[in-house]
Enzyme design. Structure first.
Site, PDB file in Angstrom:
ATOM      1  N   GLY A  17     -44.190 -57.438  41.018  1.00  0.00           N
ATOM      2  CA  GLY A  17     -44.813 -58.742  40.846  1.00  0.00           C
ATOM      3  C   GLY A  17     -44.638 -59.333  39.456  1.00  0.00           C
ATOM      4  N   HIS A 174     -43.825 -58.802  47.761  1.00  0.00           N
ATOM      5  CA  HIS A 174     -44.359 -57.856  46.786  1.00  0.00           C
ATOM      6  C   HIS A 174     -44.099 -56.455  47.312  1.00  0.00           C
ATOM      7  CE1 HIS A 174     -47.957 -56.211  44.292  1.00  0.00           C
ATOM      8  NE2 HIS A 174     -46.799 -56.020  43.691  1.00  0.00           N
ATOM      9  N   ASP A 175     -43.420 -55.641  46.547  1.00  0.00           N
ATOM     10  CA  ASP A 175     -42.992 -54.334  47.050  1.00  0.00           C
ATOM     11  C   ASP A 175     -44.166 -53.472  47.506  1.00  0.00           C
ATOM     12  OD1 ASP A 175     -43.920 -53.884  44.475  1.00  0.00           O
ATOM     13  OD2 ASP A 175     -42.066 -52.969  43.737  1.00  0.00           O
ATOM     14  N   THR A 176     -45.307 -53.590  46.833  1.00  0.00           N
ATOM     15  CA  THR A 176     -46.472 -52.810  47.255  1.00  0.00           C
ATOM     16  C   THR A 176     -46.926 -53.213  48.648  1.00  0.00           C
ATOM     17  OG1 THR A 176     -47.186 -52.635  44.952  1.00  0.00           O
ATOM     18  CG2 THR A 176     -48.823 -52.137  46.643  1.00  0.00           C
ATOM     19  N   THR A 196     -42.522 -43.512  40.222  1.00  0.00           N
ATOM     20  CA  THR A 196     -42.600 -43.523  38.768  1.00  0.00           C
ATOM     21  C   THR A 196     -43.980 -43.991  38.327  1.00  0.00           C
ATOM     22  OG1 THR A 196     -40.230 -43.956  38.614  1.00  0.00           O
ATOM     23  CG2 THR A 196     -41.562 -44.493  36.692  1.00  0.00           C
ATOM     24  N   ASN A 233     -53.401 -49.761  39.490  1.00  0.00           N
ATOM     25  CA  ASN A 233     -52.048 -49.374  39.095  1.00  0.00           C
ATOM     26  C   ASN A 233     -52.166 -48.235  38.095  1.00  0.00           C
ATOM     27  OD1 ASN A 233     -50.623 -51.520  40.505  1.00  0.00           O
ATOM     28  ND2 ASN A 233     -51.611 -52.883  39.050  1.00  0.00           N
ATOM     29  N   GLU A 241     -41.051 -37.229  34.572  1.00  0.00           N
ATOM     30  CA  GLU A 241     -39.668 -37.623  34.285  1.00  0.00           C
ATOM     31  C   GLU A 241     -39.395 -37.596  32.781  1.00  0.00           C
ATOM     32  OE1 GLU A 241     -39.503 -41.450  36.034  1.00  0.00           O
ATOM     33  OE2 GLU A 241     -39.802 -40.718  38.075  1.00  0.00           O
ATOM     34  N   GLY A 343     -41.631 -42.046  46.589  1.00  0.00           N
ATOM     35  CA  GLY A 343     -40.841 -40.921  46.090  1.00  0.00           C
ATOM     36  C   GLY A 343     -41.665 -39.703  45.748  1.00  0.00           C
TER      37      GLY A 343
END
Length: 422
Positions: A17, A174-176, A196, A233, A241, A343
């Site tokens: 977003g 929105h990917d979420t 991530t 979030n 990582e 992931g």
């Protein structure tokens, strides 16, 4: 598609977003696209002088942050040097849709990230725009997820080698929202979309705009089918990582799989840090920083990479549990299981620790939930899927979920840094 003997039935774009471009009347960008990393503290503070963070949250339901579109758009318009009446603000997926079709619009789920949407009325909030000095003429018409923006432009269809009538669908941009749409559950859900970064929360039929929700850092995202995703979030596997990258510089043969196997046997190591600590999130030396945090809270300091891996994953699980329990209190609903996609589902130790810490079964859905949700929202818009629940049922039948059950002894681990005034 040709290699499979398939036809392209549709195309849809989703992204994270808040990022946007300003498109002129002639279709050219007035300036480079504004990425969230270009946000400044000064612009955020100026926006808060014009409208308090609490008031902004009460209108939009979105956690006020310096990256929010509402805090950056006024400056972008002024910096462009182009009159507002000659500009259209397009969020990143809407900008791609414009380039693909020539059609301007704002898909609702991505528009909901801007802090410029009235979360109750699901329309542009002209009071917020006015308070922040944003000319409302730059705001495009709102469009629903699943609607058709138009056919792919002929010159692009020719370059790609597809038919002239390929529709470009305004999926849940929105990917979420796309990811949560593809969770293989039923009814209202408690969810973790882990990668991530991690999006953790619960579905709600209405936004929660209370002082408690505001103080706890919750945001009310608009879901693909109109529900509210009340969530936080959080830092996700970025910490692991970063640590692994440091270890590989010294020992290139180090593997995450090997470290996870070793960390899984360290049941007596229970040190936990606050993964939301800003100094940790912005640290270039995650390993050293976590050690200092453990020492500061009088916990066992990780002395091996495997102990550090366990500390990171255990800390994430505790943060996920605390967020989900807050979500239950805020909505007044309880959830018997936790649904996890993304992931992070490829990390079996994290999945098991989440089940152990939450004391609830964790149902593992697809790692690529965002892509699946994107495609299935397109199918819904085409009429090939009858309902939002059918989307979830399709995912469940296509990707049988894996279940992690809490082990007999629930880990009673708390975050010692979450309430540290220092």
């Amino acid at each position: 598609a040709r290699s499979r003997g398939d036809a392209v039935a549709g195309l849809g774009v989703d992204t994270w977003g808040v990022d946007f471009g300003l498109v002129k009347t002639d279709g050219e960008l007035a300036a480079p696209v504004r990425h969230y990393r270009s946000a400044t503290t000064e612009a955020f503070e100026r926006a808060q002088r014009l409208m308090t963070a609490r008031s902004l949250f009460g209108h939009s339901g979105v956690t006020p942050m310096d990256i929010n579109t509402a805090c950056r758009l006024g400056d972008a318009i002024a910096d462009s040097g182009v009159p507002a009446e000659e500009l259209t603000m397009l969020l990143t997926p809407d900008l791609w849709t414009f380039w693909l079709t020539g059609t301007r619009g704002a898909e609702l789920t991505i528009a909901g990230t801007t802090s410029l949407i009235d979360v109750l009325g699901r329309s542009w909030d002209l009071d917020v725009a006015g308070a922040l000095g944003i000319d409302p003429r730059v705001l495009p018409a709102l469009e629903m997820p699943g609607s058709t923006a138009g056919p792919l432009l002929g010159r692009l269809a020719q370059r790609i080698g597809v038919g002239d009538e390929v529709p470009v669908i305004r999926t849940a941009a929105h990917d979420t929202a796309s990811a949560v749409a593809a969770i293989p559950g039923a009814g209202r859900l408690a969810f973790i979309s882990a990668g991530t970064w991690a999006l953790v929360g619960v579905e709600s039929p209405a936004p929660v705009l209370t002082d408690e929700a505001f103080g706890a850092g919750f945001t009310n995202e608009i879901g693909a089918t109109g529900q509210i995703l009340l969530m936080r979030n959080l830092t996700g596997l970025w910490l692991l990582e970063q640590a692994a990258a440091q270890w590989r510089r010294v020992a290139p043969s180090v593997t995450i799989a090997g470290l996870l196997a070793e960390a899984g046997s360290l049941d007596d190591f229970t040190s936990v840090v606050d993964v939301g600590d800003a100094s940790l999130v912005h640290s270039d030396h995650v390993e050293e920083h976590i050690r200092r945090m453990c020492a500061h809270t009088d916990q066992q300091v990780p002395s091996t990479p495997a102990q550090l891996v366990r500390c990171i994953l255990l800390s994430l699980a505790v943060a996920f549990r605390d967020t989900l329990e807050q979500g239950e209190r805020l909505t007044g609903a309880s959830f018997d299981e936790v649904h996890m996609v993304g992931g992070g589902t490829r990390n079996p130790l994290l999945c098991q620790l989440v089940a152990d810490i939450c004391g609830k079964p964790v149902v593992i859905g697809p790692a690529e939930a965002t892509s699946l949700g994107n495609a299935l929202i397109q199918a819904w818009g085409h009429g090939e899927v009858e309902s939002p629940q059918d989307i979830r049922d399709l995912v469940r039948s296509s990707y049988p979920p894996v279940l992690y059950t809490p082990r007999a002894t629930r880990l009673a681990v708390t975050n010692p840094g979450a309430h540290d005034d220092e």
